[in-house]
Design a protein around this motif. Structure first.
Motif, PDB file in Angstrom:
ATOM      1  N   TYR A   1       0.803  -1.225   0.021  1.00 33.04           N
ATOM      2  CA  TYR A   1       0.021  -0.117  -0.036  1.00 33.04           C
ATOM      3  C   TYR A   1       0.780   1.186  -0.009  1.00 33.04           C
ATOM      4  CZ  TYR A   1       0.479  -0.606   5.183  1.00 33.04           C
ATOM      5  OH  TYR A   1       0.973  -0.942   6.622  1.00 33.04           O
ATOM      6  N   ASP A   2       2.159   1.212   0.879  1.00 33.67           N
ATOM      7  CA  ASP A   2       2.776   2.525   0.664  1.00 33.67           C
ATOM      8  C   ASP A   2       3.422   2.787  -0.582  1.00 33.67           C
ATOM      9  OD1 ASP A   2       2.791   3.057   3.435  1.00 33.67           O
ATOM     10  OD2 ASP A   2       4.146   1.362   4.072  1.00 33.67           O
TER      11      ASP A   2
ATOM     12  N   LEU B   1       0.658   3.817  -3.218  1.00 33.29           N
ATOM     13  CA  LEU B   1       0.360   5.471  -2.937  1.00 33.29           C
ATOM     14  C   LEU B   1       1.332   6.350  -3.237  1.00 33.29           C
ATOM     15  CD1 LEU B   1      -1.522   4.969   0.376  1.00 33.29           C
ATOM     16  CD2 LEU B   1      -2.443   5.763  -1.660  1.00 33.29           C
TER      17      LEU B   1
ATOM     18  N   TRP C   1      -5.535  -3.213  -1.266  1.00 36.23           N
ATOM     19  CA  TRP C   1      -3.949  -2.839  -1.750  1.00 36.23           C
ATOM     20  C   TRP C   1      -3.940  -2.918  -3.126  1.00 36.23           C
ATOM     21  CZ3 TRP C   1      -1.676  -5.270   3.067  1.00 36.23           C
ATOM     22  CH2 TRP C   1      -2.008  -4.789   4.160  1.00 36.23           C
TER      23      TRP C   1
ATOM     24  N   LEU D   1      -5.384  -0.070  -5.074  1.00 36.18           N
ATOM     25  CA  LEU D   1      -4.395   1.183  -4.937  1.00 36.18           C
ATOM     26  C   LEU D   1      -3.339   0.822  -5.934  1.00 36.18           C
ATOM     27  CD1 LEU D   1      -4.048   1.643  -1.020  1.00 36.18           C
ATOM     28  CD2 LEU D   1      -5.490   2.783  -2.695  1.00 36.18           C
TER      29      LEU D   1
ATOM     30  N   GLU E   1     -13.058  -0.481   2.673  1.00 37.05           N
ATOM     31  CA  GLU E   1     -11.725  -0.088   1.709  1.00 37.05           C
ATOM     32  C   GLU E   1     -11.829  -1.126   0.588  1.00 37.05           C
ATOM     33  OE1 GLU E   1      -7.961   0.006   3.759  1.00 37.05           O
ATOM     34  OE2 GLU E   1      -8.064  -2.156   4.034  1.00 37.05           O
TER      35      GLU E   1
ATOM     36  N   ASP F   1     -11.409   1.020  -2.664  1.00 36.95           N
ATOM     37  CA  ASP F   1      -9.930   1.025  -3.566  1.00 36.95           C
ATOM     38  C   ASP F   1     -10.205   0.387  -4.611  1.00 36.95           C
ATOM     39  OD1 ASP F   1      -8.883   2.717  -1.637  1.00 36.95           O
ATOM     40  OD2 ASP F   1      -8.055   1.058  -0.408  1.00 36.95           O
TER      41      ASP F   1
ATOM     42  N   ASP G   1      -7.852   9.001   7.672  1.00 35.29           N
ATOM     43  CA  ASP G   1      -6.760   8.294   6.713  1.00 35.29           C
ATOM     44  C   ASP G   1      -5.241   8.173   7.578  1.00 35.29           C
ATOM     45  OD1 ASP G   1      -8.732   8.360   4.631  1.00 35.29           O
ATOM     46  OD2 ASP G   1      -8.006  10.915   4.343  1.00 35.29           O
TER      47      ASP G   1
ATOM     48  N   THR H   1      -3.340   4.082   4.981  1.00 33.28           N
ATOM     49  CA  THR H   1      -3.946   3.880   3.774  1.00 33.28           C
ATOM     50  C   THR H   1      -5.259   4.893   3.653  1.00 33.28           C
ATOM     51  OG1 THR H   1      -5.432   1.938   4.535  1.00 33.28           O
ATOM     52  CG2 THR H   1      -3.120   1.560   3.161  1.00 33.28           C
TER      53      THR H   1
ATOM     54  N   TRP I   1      -6.706  11.960   2.355  1.00 34.26           N
ATOM     55  CA  TRP I   1      -7.343  11.648   1.226  1.00 34.26           C
ATOM     56  C   TRP I   1      -8.772  12.108   1.027  1.00 34.26           C
ATOM     57  CZ3 TRP I   1      -6.054  10.484  -3.216  1.00 34.26           C
ATOM     58  CH2 TRP I   1      -6.700   9.904  -4.326  1.00 34.26           C
TER      59      TRP I   1
END
Length: 676
Positions: free
Chosen positions: A269-270, A273, A412, A415, A471, A475, A533, A536, A583
């Motif tokens: 996820y990091d 994003l 994730w 994303l 989510e 997402d 947020d 995520t 977000w």
């Protein structure tokens, strides 16, 4: 002999399958067993790339004497927080309310009715720093259960009542306006670290969603301070040790304020994003550093996280074998001057030490350094530096690699799909768009059932048993909407619509508030609901964004109204805690800008003029703009209806708030229409 976790699919649970602890997965059967035996439940929550989870497992859960104590007096339940974010959220809220802090591993003692009464995180094997040992805790809880049951029941009942009283209520269902977004920017300015970039002190987390807000705010208002905070923070992170200077990709966070020493786990996820953030920074500024980091991060995800089935794995561990059989944090990534010399020879090792700031004393532990890219005087030979990087990367590949959590998490992957689709489109990398399509295909094939209900996870081509949470729906819809804009394939808009129908039917209430779990999901002691947020986008913010984009594509008043109502929480929280609603603020910027609806029509998608207009539309900085591309008679997108060619040429139409600009065949005029 393996315990009950041996048949689970979660890599984290499987790590505990050979423990002497008689673990149960989260299930009604486990609580029935606790009622039958009249014992409390130990709930232990963690995830596979969590360093202190591994430490506690080794110290306590692999220890036979501790296991004997646990097995005799408790029913022991192990939960992967990434598989069951609802269970994690409910009990983490209780831990934080009771202790003022939280984290993983999370250790909670419950009654057989799942009501919590004693909390903690990591407990050491012997008393340390004022903390009791884990065995002391177990003995104390067991004694309280045996001798003061009424008191325990009273405490548990009070905690459950208190949690029930924490229901979120925002009477104002109106979205934030200019004033609230300006207040949020001012509050961020107060918390900004002008020397180092980022917000607040150590530990420092990459503020990806806040940066998205800053970029959109600058695009809408021209505020230079917003752009500067975004640009400087991105540069400091990319030059720091939190960014992998050899292989690309970001670690979870920095333990210091200067982005030097990371907590080395790498999360999907990091990276998804941040890949998108750096691509958007390049779109806004043309920064060569932003371009490089976006592409290297995308390549890292595809190279190291893509699974055989085409999805993306959750994480890489922080720890790995240091070559001596010890599992050590960061062992895979750090270097000593001696190791540089061994790989590069004396001259190039000296160059590498200067270029990456590798020192004799080290910047990490035991004389090792995390590679950085500091600003320096002088010019370096680019070819020589590239040769150094490739040789170091090849040498590092021979080290024992960190473990990989191969679990595919729907949210994730959503994303990642958005990030890879856009990055591939911006930089003419069709392979990245193909990787996004592969992950999207996997989600449709494996995670979606015949009623468009999502499974939260899959592994090795098998869907997990846990239902998707908000989510996941939001997402994945976001990823599909990005894919629709990039590919011109309207089926992705359709799939997003199916998912958002579930959001409106099963996750929303009449006031417009959103819940993390569906109305027909397993009942816990409280229905989790968190609009903030953090690592995520919250399901709440992500749903607002996807609903708004879908409404722009389809002119659905129902979806737009739901998005506006959901943004009421941003009106309440944005001016006060903007770092934790980034977000949501970014989505609010899109709402204030329209968002703009762009339709590009041409005689064929491969037509050069159509491609030029489509690319220009995708590169527009107008916050949250949606793009549809196709032929004038195509039915892929509602935005293409009644959009003829102009003079037989490929043509772009830009509309917002029920008003349209004159159609244009000129990419430059389109570019102007999609800026402030």
């Amino acid at each position: 002999m393996p315990n009950r976790l041996a048949h689970e699919t979660s890599p984290y649970l499987l790590q505990h399958a050979d423990n002497p602890v008689d673990w149960w997965p989260w299930s009604e059967a486990a609580f029935a067993e606790a009622r039958k035996r009249n014992v409390p439940v130990l709930l232990s929550v963690g995830y596979s790339s969590c360093h202190w989870c591994h430490v506690m497992a080794h110290e306590s859960f692999e220890d036979q004497e501790t296991a004997d104590l646990l097995n005799a007096h408790f029913v022991n339940i192990k939960v992967d927080r990434e598989e069951r974010p609802d269970v994690d959220a409910v009990y983490m809220e209780a831990v934080q309310a009771a202790t003022g802090q939280g984290g993983w591993p999370m250790t909670v003692f419950l009654t057989p009715d799942a009501e919590p009464f004693y909390f903690g995180t990591y407990f050491p094997p012997a008393p340390r720093h004022g903390m009791p040992s884990f065995r002391q805790v177990l003995e104390g809880v067991q004694q309280a259960w045996a001798e003061r049951r009424d008191e325990v029941a009273e405490v548990a009942a009070k905690i459950v009542r208190d949690l029930a009283g924490r229901e979120i209520s925002y009477g104002d269902s109106r979205a934030p306006g200019d004033e609230e977004l300006a207040q949020a920017l001012l509050a961020l300015t107060r918390e900004y670290d002008p020397q180092r970039g980022g917000f607040g002190g150590a530990p420092k987390f990459p503020p990806s969603m806040v940066i998205e807000f800053l970029l959109r705010h600058h695009a809408r208002t021209g505020a230079e301070g917003a752009l500067q905070m975004a640009r400087d923070t991105c540069e400091r992170m990319a030059r720091g040790g939190i960014y992998d200077q050899l292989g690309g990709g970001f670690a979870r966070y920095s333990v210091d304020r200067d982005w030097i020493v990371p907590h080395f786990e790498k999360m999907l996820y990091d990276n998804a994003l941040l890949c998108r953030v750096y691509a958007h920074l390049w779109r806004a500024t043309g920064s060569e550093l932003a371009r490089r980091v976006a592409l290297e991060t995308a390549d890292f995800m595809v190279r190291e996280l893509r699974t055989a089935e085409g999805g993306f794995a959750s994480a890489l561990d922080a720890d790995s074998d240091d070559g001596t059989g010890r599992h050590v944090e960061g062992a895979y990534y750090v270097w000593t001057p001696g190791q540089l010399t061994e790989v590069l020879g004396a001259d190039d090792a000296e160059l590498a030490a200067q270029y990456f700031r590798v020192t004799e004393e080290g910047t990490f532990e035991e004389g090792a350094s995390v590679l950085q890219l500091p600003q320096q005087e002088g010019v370096f030979d680019a070819d020589r530096i590239e040769s150094v990087k490739q040789r170091l990367l090849a040498s590092r590949a021979g080290r024992p690699a960190p473990g990989r959590d191969d679990k595919v998490v729907a949210a994730w992957n959503g994303l990642a799909i958005a990030a890879l689709a856009e990055t591939g489109a911006y930089f003419d990398r069709p392979d990245l768009v193909e990787a996004a399509l592969g992950a999207a295909d996997l989600l449709v094939r494996l995670h979606l059932d015949d009623h468009a209900r999502l499974s939260r996870t899959s592994k090795d081509g098998h869907a997990g048993a846990n239902a998707g949470v908000l989510e996941d729906y939001a997402d994945v819809a976001e990823g599909f909407l990005a894919l629709a804009s990039v590919t011109g394939e309207g089926v992705w808009l359709d799939f997003a619509g199916f998912l958002l129908d579930h959001v409106l039917a099963r996750f929303a209430d009449d006031s417009g508030s959103l819940y993390d779990t569906a109305s027909d999901a397993e009942r816990l002691i409280r229905r989790p609901q968190d609009p903030t947020d953090n690592a995520t986008p919250s399901g709440w913010s992500a749903a607002a964004g996807a609903l708004l984009s879908y409404a722009a594509h389809t002119a659905s008043e129902r979806h737009r109204t739901a998005a506006e109502k959901a943004l009421g929480v941003v009106k309440a929280l944005g001016p006060r805690v903007p770092r934790f609603i980034g977000w949501g603020l970014a989505v609010a910027e899109a709402l204030l800008d329209g968002p703009r609806e762009v339709a590009v029509v041409g005689p064929a998608p491969a037509d050069a003029g159509t491609r030029a207009l489509h690319r220009t539309a995708l590169l527009g900085t107008a916050p949250g703009a949606v793009v549809a591309v196709g032929t004038p008679d195509g039915d892929e997108f509602p935005l293409l209806a009644d959009r003829p060619l102009s003079g037989g040429e490929p043509t772009a139409y830009v509309c917002r708030n029920f008003t349209c600009d004159a159609p244009t065949t000129d990419p430059e005029r389109l570019r102007t229409a999609l800026t402030r």
